[in-house]
Scaffold this motif. Sequence first.
Motif, mmCIF file in Angstrom:
data_model
loop_
_atom_site.group_PDB
_atom_site.id
_atom_site.type_symbol
_atom_site.label_atom_id
_atom_site.label_comp_id
_atom_site.label_asym_id
_atom_site.label_seq_id
_atom_site.Cartn_x
_atom_site.Cartn_y
_atom_site.Cartn_z
ATOM 1 N N PRO A 49 42.134 39.462 70.911
ATOM 2 C CA PRO A 49 43.050 39.236 69.796
ATOM 3 C C PRO A 49 42.484 38.282 68.751
ATOM 4 N N ALA A 50 41.676 37.306 69.179
ATOM 5 C CA ALA A 50 41.055 36.393 68.215
ATOM 6 C C ALA A 50 40.091 37.139 67.306
ATOM 7 N N LEU A 51 39.296 38.051 67.896
ATOM 8 C CA LEU A 51 38.363 38.848 67.098
ATOM 9 C C LEU A 51 39.106 39.736 66.105
ATOM 10 N N VAL A 52 40.177 40.367 66.582
ATOM 11 C CA VAL A 52 40.972 41.229 65.698
ATOM 12 C C VAL A 52 41.558 40.414 64.548
ATOM 13 N N LEU A 53 42.060 39.222 64.855
ATOM 14 C CA LEU A 53 42.656 38.395 63.804
ATOM 15 C C LEU A 53 41.610 37.940 62.794
ATOM 16 N N VAL A 54 40.443 37.513 63.280
ATOM 17 C CA VAL A 54 39.373 37.095 62.366
ATOM 18 C C VAL A 54 38.940 38.265 61.481
ATOM 19 N N ALA A 55 38.832 39.458 62.066
ATOM 20 C CA ALA A 55 38.465 40.641 61.275
ATOM 21 C C ALA A 55 39.499 40.903 60.189
ATOM 22 N N SER A 56 40.785 40.729 60.529
ATOM 23 C CA SER A 56 41.831 40.951 59.521
ATOM 24 C C SER A 56 41.755 39.891 58.429
ATOM 25 N N PHE A 57 41.373 38.655 58.797
ATOM 26 C CA PHE A 57 41.192 37.604 57.799
ATOM 27 C C PHE A 57 40.060 37.960 56.841
ATOM 28 N N VAL A 58 38.982 38.520 57.380
ATOM 29 C CA VAL A 58 37.852 38.918 56.535
ATOM 30 C C VAL A 58 38.298 39.981 55.531
ATOM 31 N N LEU A 59 39.026 40.992 56.005
ATOM 32 C CA LEU A 59 39.504 42.037 55.105
ATOM 33 C C LEU A 59 40.440 41.473 54.037
ATOM 34 N N THR A 60 41.348 40.616 54.459
ATOM 35 C CA THR A 60 42.274 40.016 53.495
ATOM 36 C C THR A 60 41.524 39.176 52.470
ATOM 37 N N GLY A 61 40.549 38.400 52.959
ATOM 38 C CA GLY A 61 39.766 37.563 52.055
ATOM 39 C C GLY A 61 38.962 38.374 51.059
ATOM 40 N N VAL A 62 38.372 39.477 51.529
ATOM 41 C CA VAL A 62 37.597 40.346 50.623
ATOM 42 C C VAL A 62 38.503 40.933 49.549
ATOM 43 N N SER A 63 39.687 41.408 49.957
ATOM 44 C CA SER A 63 40.596 41.997 48.970
ATOM 45 C C SER A 63 41.058 40.942 47.964
ATOM 46 N N PHE A 64 41.293 39.728 48.449
ATOM 47 C CA PHE A 64 41.730 38.632 47.592
ATOM 48 C C PHE A 64 40.659 38.269 46.564
ATOM 49 N N LEU A 65 39.424 38.110 47.043
ATOM 50 C CA LEU A 65 38.344 37.692 46.144
ATOM 51 C C LEU A 65 37.928 38.818 45.204
ATOM 52 N N ALA A 66 37.921 40.062 45.697
ATOM 53 C CA ALA A 66 37.579 41.189 44.818
ATOM 54 C C ALA A 66 38.607 41.322 43.697
ATOM 55 N N PHE A 67 39.882 41.159 44.048
ATOM 56 C CA PHE A 67 40.936 41.223 43.037
ATOM 57 C C PHE A 67 40.739 40.117 42.003
ATOM 58 N N ALA A 68 40.398 38.916 42.487
ATOM 59 C CA ALA A 68 40.210 37.777 41.584
ATOM 60 C C ALA A 68 39.058 38.003 40.616
ATOM 61 N N VAL A 69 37.962 38.577 41.114
ATOM 62 C CA VAL A 69 36.785 38.828 40.271
ATOM 63 C C VAL A 69 37.127 39.809 39.153
ATOM 64 N N ILE A 70 37.788 40.899 39.515
ATOM 65 C CA ILE A 70 38.109 41.919 38.507
ATOM 66 C C ILE A 70 39.150 41.383 37.524
ATOM 67 N N ALA A 71 40.149 40.652 38.041
ATOM 68 C CA ALA A 71 41.154 40.066 37.153
ATOM 69 C C ALA A 71 40.504 39.112 36.158
ATOM 70 N N ALA A 72 39.511 38.335 36.618
ATOM 71 C CA ALA A 72 38.815 37.400 35.728
ATOM 72 C C ALA A 72 38.053 38.151 34.639
ATOM 73 N N LYS A 73 37.414 39.253 35.011
ATOM 74 C CA LYS A 73 36.680 40.048 34.021
ATOM 75 C C LYS A 73 37.621 40.613 32.961
ATOM 76 N N ARG A 74 38.846 40.887 33.351
ATOM 77 C CA ARG A 74 39.832 41.436 32.422
ATOM 78 C C ARG A 74 40.565 40.342 31.644
ATOM 79 N N GLY A 75 40.247 39.074 31.949
ATOM 80 C CA GLY A 75 40.882 37.975 31.252
ATOM 81 C C GLY A 75 42.309 37.705 31.677
ATOM 82 N N GLU A 76 42.687 38.157 32.862
ATOM 83 C CA GLU A 76 44.062 37.984 33.331
ATOM 84 C C GLU A 76 44.245 36.612 33.967
ATOM 85 N N GLU A 77 45.437 36.079 33.849
ATOM 86 C CA GLU A 77 45.766 34.770 34.405
ATOM 87 C C GLU A 77 47.145 34.820 35.045
#
Length: 200
Positions: free
Chosen positions: A110-138
């Motif tokens: 369960p620890a491995l599964v949770l860490v993997a889910s954290f990685v996916l969530t973190g990637v989606s969070f940071l990818a969204f932030a990068v694209i939003a920044a390129k679009r000038g969104e705040e």
Amino acid sequence: MLDAKLRPLIDPPLNAMGRALAGVGISANALTFTGLALGLGGAVAIALGELWLGLALIIANRIFDGLDGAVARIRGPSQLGGYFDIVADFAFYVSIPLGFGILSSSNTLPALVLVASFVLTGVSFLAFAVIAAKRGEETSAHGTKSFFYSTGLAEGTETIAVFVAMCLLPAWFGTIAYVYAGLCVLTVFQRSALAITQFK
């Protein structure tokens, strides 16, 4: 999900303490690294079976995480500080499941599964932030941040609530971890759906 709703409650006392700390010359980065050390210490304590100490250090980590932002708002935010802050956050988040995984072999999967889910969530969070920044969104929903913070079902508040529950109910670690991992995956789908509608 709850982070933005709690900001009006937690920001005033944090800002007051931040002004005091900034006034005596304490930097936001110093608070970030101190908080990280406390959080990682909490993971070590959990791995050694000292769950109450681990819980106390988890709470201390979150206090310092709030204070570094408060000091940054007083002294002026920096891009490097924002970078250190998010790296420290994710290092702390993955360390706590790791600590439980070391504590008992029954917690490993369960620890491995949770860490993997954290990685996916973190990637989606940071990818969204990068694209939003390129679009000038705040957005100011999560207070003043170094980059775009997208809202999701599983955010910092929910994660800390889960960590507290794990420390108080260690026998239920596996169940809690699997349920929260599912919520993290739903957050990835939620954020992806938002990206589909927003980024074209």
